[in-house]
Scaffold this motif. Structure first.
Motif, mmCIF file in Angstrom:
data_model
loop_
_atom_site.group_PDB
_atom_site.id
_atom_site.type_symbol
_atom_site.label_atom_id
_atom_site.label_comp_id
_atom_site.label_asym_id
_atom_site.label_seq_id
_atom_site.Cartn_x
_atom_site.Cartn_y
_atom_site.Cartn_z
ATOM 1 N N CYS A 196 0.804 72.810 15.209
ATOM 2 C CA CYS A 196 1.613 72.000 16.245
ATOM 3 C C CYS A 196 1.730 72.932 17.314
ATOM 4 O O CYS A 196 1.836 74.223 17.183
ATOM 5 C CB CYS A 196 3.026 71.936 15.389
ATOM 6 N N PRO A 197 1.965 72.549 18.457
ATOM 7 C CA PRO A 197 1.793 73.290 19.785
ATOM 8 C C PRO A 197 3.422 73.850 19.861
ATOM 9 O O PRO A 197 4.313 73.069 19.728
ATOM 10 C CB PRO A 197 1.325 72.256 20.887
ATOM 11 N N ALA A 198 3.421 74.889 20.892
ATOM 12 C CA ALA A 198 4.792 75.101 21.228
ATOM 13 C C ALA A 198 5.302 73.872 22.125
ATOM 14 O O ALA A 198 4.418 73.285 22.747
ATOM 15 C CB ALA A 198 4.519 76.501 22.105
ATOM 16 N N GLY A 199 6.585 73.969 22.269
ATOM 17 C CA GLY A 199 7.088 72.719 22.836
ATOM 18 C C GLY A 199 7.153 71.296 22.397
ATOM 19 O O GLY A 199 7.300 70.404 22.988
ATOM 20 N N SER A 200 6.685 71.384 21.198
ATOM 21 C CA SER A 200 6.562 69.909 20.402
ATOM 22 C C SER A 200 7.326 69.804 19.190
ATOM 23 O O SER A 200 7.161 69.880 18.003
ATOM 24 C CB SER A 200 5.086 69.611 19.996
ATOM 25 N N PRO A 201 8.936 69.979 19.451
ATOM 26 C CA PRO A 201 9.779 70.236 18.255
ATOM 27 C C PRO A 201 9.691 69.022 17.407
ATOM 28 O O PRO A 201 10.189 69.281 16.113
ATOM 29 C CB PRO A 201 11.084 69.974 18.996
ATOM 30 N N ASP A 202 9.079 68.105 17.503
ATOM 31 C CA ASP A 202 9.182 66.702 16.471
ATOM 32 C C ASP A 202 7.599 66.833 15.762
ATOM 33 O O ASP A 202 7.536 65.820 15.052
ATOM 34 C CB ASP A 202 9.456 65.474 17.102
ATOM 35 N N CYS A 203 6.757 67.630 16.217
ATOM 36 C CA CYS A 203 5.535 67.763 15.416
ATOM 37 C C CYS A 203 5.724 68.223 14.151
ATOM 38 O O CYS A 203 6.222 69.170 13.861
ATOM 39 C CB CYS A 203 4.530 68.572 16.329
#
Ligand SMILES: [Zn+2]
Length: 248
Positions: A196-203
């Motif tokens: 999951c990438p940074a800045g994707s809190p719902d990943c």
């Protein structure tokens, strides 16, 4: 007012992977250019060449590393659709712009136009027997897997169990080998999955891989059972519901 507008623009342009790999979507993803140094996208008519910018950067970086290592150009197949979500056919995952299929077949020259929509599959495995076809998994394919698996953002690579067994035979002690996860199918390609990438809190991340190189009992059970792909293509009527943020 200006600041508010800029903030709003900033907020809407933020790329995000939302939900799980097999039940999610992609917001503000980007297209992988159809060719670049060291690679070309195949079957581009399917419009499955979009991804989170982390994936696009990863693929470009991989292609330049494989080129530096002297490998022919890569064939890059499905990533995700422009807004992610489930494909109508083919695979269950690839929904959040963090998955990509890369062929073991590489090319010394650009793919011919007539071949672009249906390039010849170059199977490495005889399906029912799980036998690796002679000469198909050579040093170049091992190098490709190594360069693909090493980056920290790669959490898993799905690969046919017979090919994992080949890697276990040739290079069991390299630290990336544990990332190679046996899976059904994958006769001519492997599938890279990024974290999951940074800045994707719902990943939604997947559970971490088990420790070790995975060359032991788990792999042995795959090789013993030899699970096959279903003969009839699977339709995904019972997909899990997508996260709310993927609607609309
Ligand atoms: Zn895949």
């Amino acid at each position: 007012m200006l600041i508010a507008t800029l903030l709003l623009l900033g907020a809407t342009a933020q790329p995000e992977a939302i939900g799980g790999y097999a039940g999610g979507c992609l917001k503000n993803g980007m297209a992988l250019p159809l060719s670049g140094p060291g690679y070309q996208v195949i079957r581009s008519k399917r419009l499955r060449y979009y991804g989170h910018p982390d994936l696009i950067d990863y693929l470009k970086g991989l292609a330049s590393r494989t080129r530096m290592a002297g490998l022919p150009d890569l064939y890059i197949a499905d990533l995700a659709m422009s807004r992610g979500g489930p494909f109508r056919s083919g695979h269950r995952s690839h929904q959040t712009g963090l998955d990509a299929d890369i062929w073991f077949r590489m090319a010394n020259q650009p793919i011919q136009r007539w071949e672009q929509d249906a390039p010849k599959e170059w199977a490495l495995i005889d399906e029912p027997s799980y036998r690796v076809l002679p000469g198909r998994f050579g040093p170049q394919q091992l190098t490709l897997l190594r360069l693909a698996a090493q980056p920290a953002e790669v959490t898993r690579i799905f690969i046919n169990p017979a090919l994992k067994a080949e890697v276990c035979k040739r290079s069991p002690d390299e630290p990336w080998v544990g990332k190679l996860r046996p899976w059904v199918g994958h006769f001519s390609h492997f599938h890279v999955r990024l974290r999951c990438p940074a800045g994707s809190p719902d990943c939604q991340p997947q559970a971490p891989i088990p420790p070790g190189n995975g060359c032991g009992a788990e792999l042995a059970s795959w090789l013993k059972d030899k699970p096959q792909l279903p003969r009839v293509s699977v339709t995904y009527r019972n997909l899990p519901p997508l996260p709310r943020r993927c609607e609309g």
